[in-house]
Design a protein around this motif. Structure first.
Motif, mmCIF file in Angstrom:
data_model
loop_
_atom_site.group_PDB
_atom_site.id
_atom_site.type_symbol
_atom_site.label_atom_id
_atom_site.label_comp_id
_atom_site.label_asym_id
_atom_site.label_seq_id
_atom_site.Cartn_x
_atom_site.Cartn_y
_atom_site.Cartn_z
ATOM 1 N N LEU A 59 0.819 -1.213 0.000
ATOM 2 C CA LEU A 59 0.000 0.000 0.000
ATOM 3 C C LEU A 59 0.851 1.260 0.000
ATOM 4 C CD1 LEU A 59 -2.857 -0.902 2.489
ATOM 5 C CD2 LEU A 59 -3.051 -0.588 0.032
ATOM 6 N N ALA A 60 2.043 1.195 0.593
ATOM 7 C CA ALA A 60 2.925 2.367 0.670
ATOM 8 C C ALA A 60 3.663 2.610 -0.642
ATOM 9 C CB ALA A 60 3.926 2.182 1.807
ATOM 10 N N MET A 61 3.606 1.678 -1.570
ATOM 11 C CA MET A 61 4.325 1.802 -2.836
ATOM 12 C C MET A 61 3.542 2.646 -3.837
ATOM 13 S SD MET A 61 5.454 -2.094 -3.559
ATOM 14 C CE MET A 61 6.450 -3.032 -2.456
ATOM 15 N N SER A 62 4.259 3.145 -4.817
ATOM 16 C CA SER A 62 3.608 3.845 -5.927
ATOM 17 C C SER A 62 2.875 2.800 -6.775
ATOM 18 C CB SER A 62 4.654 4.553 -6.786
ATOM 19 O OG SER A 62 5.435 3.597 -7.487
ATOM 20 N N PRO A 63 1.929 3.222 -7.610
ATOM 21 C CA PRO A 63 1.221 2.264 -8.467
ATOM 22 C C PRO A 63 2.167 1.439 -9.347
ATOM 23 C CG PRO A 63 0.074 4.356 -8.462
ATOM 24 C CD PRO A 63 1.374 4.557 -7.716
ATOM 25 N N GLN A 64 3.250 2.059 -9.836
ATOM 26 C CA GLN A 64 4.196 1.330 -10.679
ATOM 27 C C GLN A 64 4.919 0.247 -9.862
ATOM 28 O OE1 GLN A 64 4.160 4.693 -10.377
ATOM 29 N NE2 GLN A 64 3.384 5.346 -12.360
ATOM 30 N N GLU A 65 5.313 0.608 -8.629
ATOM 31 C CA GLU A 65 5.982 -0.369 -7.765
ATOM 32 C C GLU A 65 5.025 -1.493 -7.389
ATOM 33 O OE1 GLU A 65 9.194 2.218 -5.217
ATOM 34 O OE2 GLU A 65 7.080 2.500 -4.762
ATOM 35 N N GLN A 66 3.755 -1.165 -7.160
ATOM 36 C CA GLN A 66 2.772 -2.192 -6.830
ATOM 37 C C GLN A 66 2.636 -3.189 -7.972
ATOM 38 O OE1 GLN A 66 -1.005 -0.552 -5.673
ATOM 39 N NE2 GLN A 66 -0.115 0.645 -4.011
ATOM 40 N N LYS A 67 2.545 -2.664 -9.190
ATOM 41 C CA LYS A 67 2.390 -3.536 -10.361
ATOM 42 C C LYS A 67 3.618 -4.427 -10.539
ATOM 43 C CE LYS A 67 0.940 -3.472 -15.165
ATOM 44 N NZ LYS A 67 -0.313 -4.183 -15.067
ATOM 45 N N ALA A 68 4.804 -3.865 -10.361
ATOM 46 C CA ALA A 68 6.038 -4.651 -10.491
ATOM 47 C C ALA A 68 6.093 -5.740 -9.417
ATOM 48 C CB ALA A 68 7.256 -3.733 -10.386
ATOM 49 N N THR A 69 5.697 -5.409 -8.203
ATOM 50 C CA THR A 69 5.708 -6.385 -7.112
ATOM 51 C C THR A 69 4.709 -7.500 -7.391
ATOM 52 O OG1 THR A 69 6.364 -4.698 -5.527
ATOM 53 C CG2 THR A 69 5.362 -6.693 -4.630
ATOM 54 N N GLN A 70 3.515 -7.137 -7.834
ATOM 55 C CA GLN A 70 2.501 -8.144 -8.145
ATOM 56 C C GLN A 70 2.974 -9.057 -9.268
ATOM 57 O OE1 GLN A 70 -0.808 -5.559 -8.880
ATOM 58 N NE2 GLN A 70 -1.403 -5.499 -6.717
ATOM 59 N N THR A 71 3.670 -8.496 -10.250
ATOM 60 C CA THR A 71 4.207 -9.303 -11.346
ATOM 61 C C THR A 71 5.260 -10.273 -10.829
ATOM 62 O OG1 THR A 71 3.785 -7.518 -12.913
ATOM 63 C CG2 THR A 71 5.363 -9.215 -13.591
ATOM 64 N N LEU A 72 6.141 -9.805 -9.949
ATOM 65 C CA LEU A 72 7.167 -10.675 -9.375
ATOM 66 C C LEU A 72 6.554 -11.800 -8.546
ATOM 67 C CD1 LEU A 72 9.882 -8.089 -8.303
ATOM 68 C CD2 LEU A 72 10.041 -9.769 -10.139
ATOM 69 N N VAL A 73 5.539 -11.484 -7.767
ATOM 70 C CA VAL A 73 4.858 -12.501 -6.966
ATOM 71 C C VAL A 73 4.223 -13.535 -7.888
ATOM 72 C CG1 VAL A 73 2.903 -12.924 -5.407
ATOM 73 C CG2 VAL A 73 4.492 -11.029 -4.968
ATOM 74 N N TRP A 74 3.579 -13.064 -8.956
ATOM 75 C CA TRP A 74 2.950 -13.972 -9.900
ATOM 76 C C TRP A 74 3.984 -14.861 -10.577
ATOM 77 C CZ3 TRP A 74 3.182 -14.112 -15.387
ATOM 78 C CH2 TRP A 74 2.290 -15.007 -15.983
ATOM 79 N N LEU A 75 5.105 -14.272 -11.002
ATOM 80 C CA LEU A 75 6.161 -15.059 -11.649
ATOM 81 C C LEU A 75 6.749 -16.092 -10.688
ATOM 82 C CD1 LEU A 75 7.997 -12.307 -13.718
ATOM 83 C CD2 LEU A 75 6.628 -14.198 -14.611
ATOM 84 N N SER A 76 6.941 -15.710 -9.438
ATOM 85 C CA SER A 76 7.506 -16.663 -8.474
ATOM 86 C C SER A 76 6.529 -17.799 -8.189
ATOM 87 C CB SER A 76 7.901 -15.963 -7.172
ATOM 88 O OG SER A 76 6.775 -15.497 -6.494
ATOM 89 N N SER A 77 5.216 -17.529 -8.306
ATOM 90 C CA SER A 77 4.236 -18.600 -8.078
ATOM 91 C C SER A 77 4.286 -19.624 -9.208
ATOM 92 C CB SER A 77 2.830 -18.015 -7.941
ATOM 93 O OG SER A 77 2.364 -17.535 -9.190
ATOM 94 N N LEU A 78 4.733 -19.208 -10.382
ATOM 95 C CA LEU A 78 4.852 -20.150 -11.499
ATOM 96 C C LEU A 78 5.962 -21.165 -11.279
ATOM 97 C CD1 LEU A 78 4.432 -17.716 -14.542
ATOM 98 C CD2 LEU A 78 2.711 -19.206 -13.518
ATOM 99 N N ASN A 79 6.975 -20.759 -10.528
ATOM 100 C CA ASN A 79 8.102 -21.647 -10.242
ATOM 101 C C ASN A 79 7.818 -22.626 -9.115
ATOM 102 O OD1 ASN A 79 9.660 -20.411 -12.213
ATOM 103 N ND2 ASN A 79 10.418 -18.861 -10.798
ATOM 104 N N SER A 80 6.725 -22.412 -8.391
ATOM 105 C CA SER A 80 6.408 -23.277 -7.247
ATOM 106 C C SER A 80 5.813 -24.593 -7.669
ATOM 107 C CB SER A 80 5.423 -22.582 -6.304
ATOM 108 O OG SER A 80 5.981 -21.394 -5.834
#
Length: 80
Positions: A59-80
């Motif tokens: 929530l403290a991140m900018s919208p761009q940082e939020q989107k990048a973080t969500q993308t990283l979380v999604w990508l890491s879930s693919l490796n699980s």
């Protein structure tokens, strides 16, 4: 009419959606959950963030940082 006690599943779903949209503006968050006051929403958030500390960081991140973080979380879930 405001209620007390445990939050229902539906109230919690609305709560999570509201904080993602409005951030920590408890007045606006509480308007999304007509059965809870802004104080109840703030208290629920304190307990929620204790269990989910990364959510407050997002929530403290900018919208761009939020989107990048969500993308990283999604990508890491693919490796699980």
């Amino acid at each position: 009419m405001h209620k007390s006690g445990r939050w229902s599943c539906e109230e919690h779903i609305w709560f999570v959606a509201a904080i993602k949209y409005y951030g920590l503006n408890w007045e606006l968050v509480s308007r999304c959950i007509p059965t809870r006051t802004k104080i109840q929403c703030r208290t629920h958030a304190q307990k929620y963030f204790l269990k989910h500390p990364w959510e407050k960081k997002i929530l403290a991140m900018s919208p761009q940082e939020q989107k990048a973080t969500q993308t990283l979380v999604w990508l890491s879930s693919l490796n699980s």
